[in-house]
Write an enzyme that holds these catalytic residues in place. Sequence first.
Site, PDB file in Angstrom:
ATOM      1  N   HIS A  43       0.858  -1.204   0.000  1.00 51.43           N
ATOM      2  CA  HIS A  43       0.000   0.000   0.000  1.00 51.43           C
ATOM      3  C   HIS A  43       0.890   1.248   0.000  1.00 51.43           C
ATOM      4  CE1 HIS A  43      -3.845   2.136   1.492  1.00 51.43           C
ATOM      5  NE2 HIS A  43      -2.946   3.090   1.229  1.00 51.43           N
ATOM      6  N   HIS A  45       1.423   5.421  -1.820  1.00 54.55           N
ATOM      7  CA  HIS A  45       0.970   6.529  -2.670  1.00 54.55           C
ATOM      8  C   HIS A  45       2.207   7.177  -3.283  1.00 54.55           C
ATOM      9  CE1 HIS A  45      -3.147   6.536  -0.936  1.00 54.55           C
ATOM     10  NE2 HIS A  45      -2.500   6.057   0.115  1.00 54.55           N
ATOM     11  N   PHE A  46       2.299   7.123  -4.596  1.00 56.04           N
ATOM     12  CA  PHE A  46       3.463   7.718  -5.278  1.00 56.04           C
ATOM     13  C   PHE A  46       3.165   9.126  -5.793  1.00 56.04           C
ATOM     14  CE2 PHE A  46       5.542   3.413  -6.626  1.00 56.04           C
ATOM     15  CZ  PHE A  46       6.025   3.263  -5.346  1.00 56.04           C
ATOM     16  N   ARG A  47       1.859   9.483  -5.873  1.00 55.06           N
ATOM     17  CA  ARG A  47       1.448  10.727  -6.534  1.00 55.06           C
ATOM     18  C   ARG A  47       1.864  10.660  -8.004  1.00 55.06           C
ATOM     19  NH1 ARG A  47      -1.617  10.775  -2.196  1.00 55.06           N
ATOM     20  NH2 ARG A  47      -0.769  11.855  -0.378  1.00 55.06           N
ATOM     21  N   ASN A  71      -5.352   7.085  -6.066  1.00 55.11           N
ATOM     22  CA  ASN A  71      -6.085   8.324  -5.732  1.00 55.11           C
ATOM     23  C   ASN A  71      -5.351   9.566  -6.224  1.00 55.11           C
ATOM     24  OD1 ASN A  71      -4.088   7.952  -3.757  1.00 55.11           O
ATOM     25  ND2 ASN A  71      -5.247   9.041  -2.182  1.00 55.11           N
ATOM     26  N   LYS A 128      -9.388  -0.441  -5.680  1.00 53.39           N
ATOM     27  CA  LYS A 128      -9.477   0.166  -4.356  1.00 53.39           C
ATOM     28  C   LYS A 128     -10.840   0.812  -4.147  1.00 53.39           C
ATOM     29  CE  LYS A 128      -7.890   1.908  -0.463  1.00 53.39           C
ATOM     30  NZ  LYS A 128      -6.829   2.883  -0.250  1.00 53.39           N
ATOM     31  N   HIS A 165     -10.479   1.053   1.902  1.00 52.77           N
ATOM     32  CA  HIS A 165     -10.305   2.063   2.952  1.00 52.77           C
ATOM     33  C   HIS A 165     -11.535   1.925   3.839  1.00 52.77           C
ATOM     34  CE1 HIS A 165      -8.765   5.976   4.590  1.00 52.77           C
ATOM     35  NE2 HIS A 165      -9.951   5.874   5.156  1.00 52.77           N
ATOM     36  N   HIS A 203      -4.493  -0.481   5.982  1.00 52.96           N
ATOM     37  CA  HIS A 203      -4.038   0.345   7.108  1.00 52.96           C
ATOM     38  C   HIS A 203      -4.957   0.264   8.327  1.00 52.96           C
ATOM     39  CE1 HIS A 203      -6.857   2.934   5.048  1.00 52.96           C
ATOM     40  NE2 HIS A 203      -5.990   3.365   4.161  1.00 52.96           N
ATOM     41  N   LEU A 248      -5.122   9.267   7.912  1.00 48.80           N
ATOM     42  CA  LEU A 248      -6.420   8.587   8.013  1.00 48.80           C
ATOM     43  C   LEU A 248      -6.268   7.131   7.628  1.00 48.80           C
ATOM     44  CD1 LEU A 248      -8.668  11.431   6.595  1.00 48.80           C
ATOM     45  CD2 LEU A 248      -8.660  10.564   8.954  1.00 48.80           C
ATOM     46  N   ASP A 276       1.334   2.731   3.513  1.00 50.49           N
ATOM     47  CA  ASP A 276       0.453   3.880   3.311  1.00 50.49           C
ATOM     48  C   ASP A 276       1.280   5.165   3.237  1.00 50.49           C
ATOM     49  OD1 ASP A 276      -1.878   5.260   2.851  1.00 50.49           O
ATOM     50  OD2 ASP A 276      -2.426   5.435   4.958  1.00 50.49           O
ATOM     51  N   HIS A 280       2.788  14.671   1.399  1.00 51.03           N
ATOM     52  CA  HIS A 280       2.124  15.969   1.221  1.00 51.03           C
ATOM     53  C   HIS A 280       3.194  17.021   1.464  1.00 51.03           C
ATOM     54  CE1 HIS A 280      -2.087  14.529   1.201  1.00 51.03           C
ATOM     55  NE2 HIS A 280      -1.628  13.587   2.010  1.00 51.03           N
ATOM     56  N   ALA A 292      -4.132  14.868   5.336  1.00 46.94           N
ATOM     57  CA  ALA A 292      -3.917  13.589   6.016  1.00 46.94           C
ATOM     58  C   ALA A 292      -2.925  12.749   5.231  1.00 46.94           C
ATOM     59  CB  ALA A 292      -5.229  12.849   6.138  1.00 46.94           C
TER      60      ALA A 292
HETATM   61  C1  NCD Z   1      -3.678   9.042   2.034  1.00 46.10           C
HETATM   62  C2  NCD Z   1      -3.240  10.055   0.995  1.00 46.10           C
HETATM   63  O1  NCD Z   1      -2.708  11.102   1.365  1.00 46.10           O
HETATM   64  O2  NCD Z   1      -3.402   9.788  -0.199  1.00 46.10           O
HETATM   65  N1  NCD Z   1      -3.773   9.685   3.316  1.00 46.10           N
HETATM   66  C3  NCD Z   1      -3.772   9.108   4.526  1.00 46.10           C
HETATM   67  O3  NCD Z   1      -3.976   9.809   5.518  1.00 46.10           O
HETATM   68  N2  NCD Z   1      -3.539   7.828   4.678  1.00 46.10           N
HETATM   69  C4  NCD Z   1      -4.970   8.409   1.630  1.00 46.10           C
HETATM   70  C5  NCD Z   1      -5.341   7.185   2.441  1.00 46.10           C
HETATM   71  O4  NCD Z   1      -4.751   6.119   2.292  1.00 46.10           O
HETATM   72  O5  NCD Z   1      -6.244   7.288   3.268  1.00 46.10           O
HETATM   73 ZN    ZN Z   2      -3.388   5.034   1.607  1.00 45.31          ZN
END
Ligand code: NCD
Ligand code: ZN
Length: 373
Positions: A43, A45-47, A71, A128, A165, A203, A248, A276, A280, A292
Amino acid sequence: MPHLIRSCEGLITYLFQGIYDIQSSVVILPMNEITITRPDDWHAHFRDNELLKETVSASARQFSRSIVMPNLTPPVVNAKMAKAYEARILAARPEGSDFTPLVTLYLTNVTTTDDIKDAKEQGILAAKLYPAGATTNSSSGVNDIEKMYPVFEVMAKNKMLLLIHGEVTDGEIDIFDREKVFIERYLEDIVKSFPDLKVVLEHITTKDAVDFVKGSSPNVAATLTPQHLMLNRNDLLVGGVKPHYYCLPILKRNTHQKALREAVISGSTKFFLGTDSAPHMKDQKESACGCAGCYSAPAALELYTQVFDELNALDKLEGFTSHHGADFYGLPRNTQKVTLVREAWTIPNELEVVGSRVIVPFWAGNKVTWRLK
Ligand code: NCD
Ligand code: ZN
């Protein structure tokens, strides 16, 4: 001096933990180094675009494969978008890296069964489910989960995994109860209705989730993040709000943290690594309305190792980091190895990523007791 005696015993156990055979009294080696199968992150997030150089390198340093969350804005809603995203990630890998991104599909109210079949044909392993409004970039998520049942049915038939999620978004439900209520309101029925569907509750943050996953069929598993293993809501809120610990699902009370720590060292194959990691920009975290997500990728494996070490359970690390996830996804385990050494270092306060914009990594300015060789 019972106190002194106790501390000496503690020191001896600490120095020789895991390698000291009490029965034979044979000391093999101090546990200052551990070699495990190269891990995967189930899990992340690479953006996108200019951030990929940072995020992909950080993950590729330690992991062989990452399940990449969809996402983005706009979200990755079909196979064509997913394959294009995969190509951008592959192009951002460091030279010579054989890191494999496993891109996923974002389920929306208008996802069709053909979208699923098409994705499966293109080799996409998972989709997802974000309840609409549950977290960062989830506004295109699902409003009515039951309406997705035809999609889940086709996913089960096509052996595509459902990644969830697991939080309700109902304004009436307290933020600390949202995972528990999601399980009761939706997840119990999903797993009952689709016994052949492989479900990963992502998560997890509560004892309720641990118990639910443990008590479910072998087709239900969960990922656990470094922050939820290392912290609880006191760390987030006592003595001032710590925006870099805000993610989150939100950190819960310490009894839940304890249940998560027990779950990962239980040896149960239902629990596996999912960072996760979610970057940011610093200004967006340190804001009147902060985002988050914790960017843990720069030291994720070391932080997990530290947790297992604290729990005297380094023997359980490899299953969690490198075996259980691959087995659950039905993928081969990695054959390469990585070695971690007991060596203290400090996570940088900031990482410069795009121009002069910076990200504060998770655990910034704090000590880590293990280092990846
Ligand atoms: C994640 C994100 O920033 O994309 N944020 C987080 O708080 N975990 C999204 C997610 O997995 O809930
Ligand atoms: Zn996530």
